[in-house]
Design a protein around this motif. Structure first.
Motif: not given
Length: 143
Positions: A103, A108-109, A113, A116-117
């Motif tokens: 992360t 990413l936040e 996320a 998903d990535y």
């Protein structure tokens, strides 16, 4: 006899004369296109890809149980389908995201996320001919 008014009837010599007169423009446009193409090719991000093949032991097939038989045999689960479902479910991905701090690395936040990535970057293919699972991951960095 009706003649086609749109047909100019240019010959090879006419094209040669037109090219000779516009030679500087042709060279200039060709050079600009060549330089722009090479610049875009160099600046194009490189995508790294790695694949792993998971092979499973062949489970021997049992004789089918008929309705009149009292012999109860358990069903043998298909390990390939279970493994594919486990990989795609995201549980393993979350462990990887937490273990390697993806992360923060990917900026990413949150974990959702990052999950998903990661799901978009990993594909699982069930090769029925060989009885294997092929897991392929791609990213812009080697890590």
């Amino acid at each position: 006899m009706v003649m086609n008014q749109n047909a100019a009837g240019y010959s090879l010599a006419d094209y040669k004369i037109a090219l000779r007169r516009r030679w500087t423009s042709v060279v200039l446009i060709g050079s600009v296109l060549l330089i722009a193409g090479s610049y875009l090719t160099v600046k194009k991000p490189v995508s790294y890809q790695v694949s792993a093949k998971l092979a499973f032991l062949e489970v021997e097939k049992r004789q089918p149980v008929y309705r009149s038989s009292t012999d109860v045999q358990p069903l043998t689960p298909d390990l390939r389908k279970q493994a594919r479902t486990e990989i795609v479910s995201g549980v393993l991905f979350l462990k990887i995201i937490d273990q390697y701090g993806l992360t923060k690395r990917w900026k990413l936040e949150n974990r959702v996320a990052a999950l998903d990535y990661l799901k978009r970057r990993v594909s699982v293919f069930h090769n029925t001919d060989e009885g294997t699972l092929v897991v392929t991951a791609s990213d812009l960095t080697r890590e």
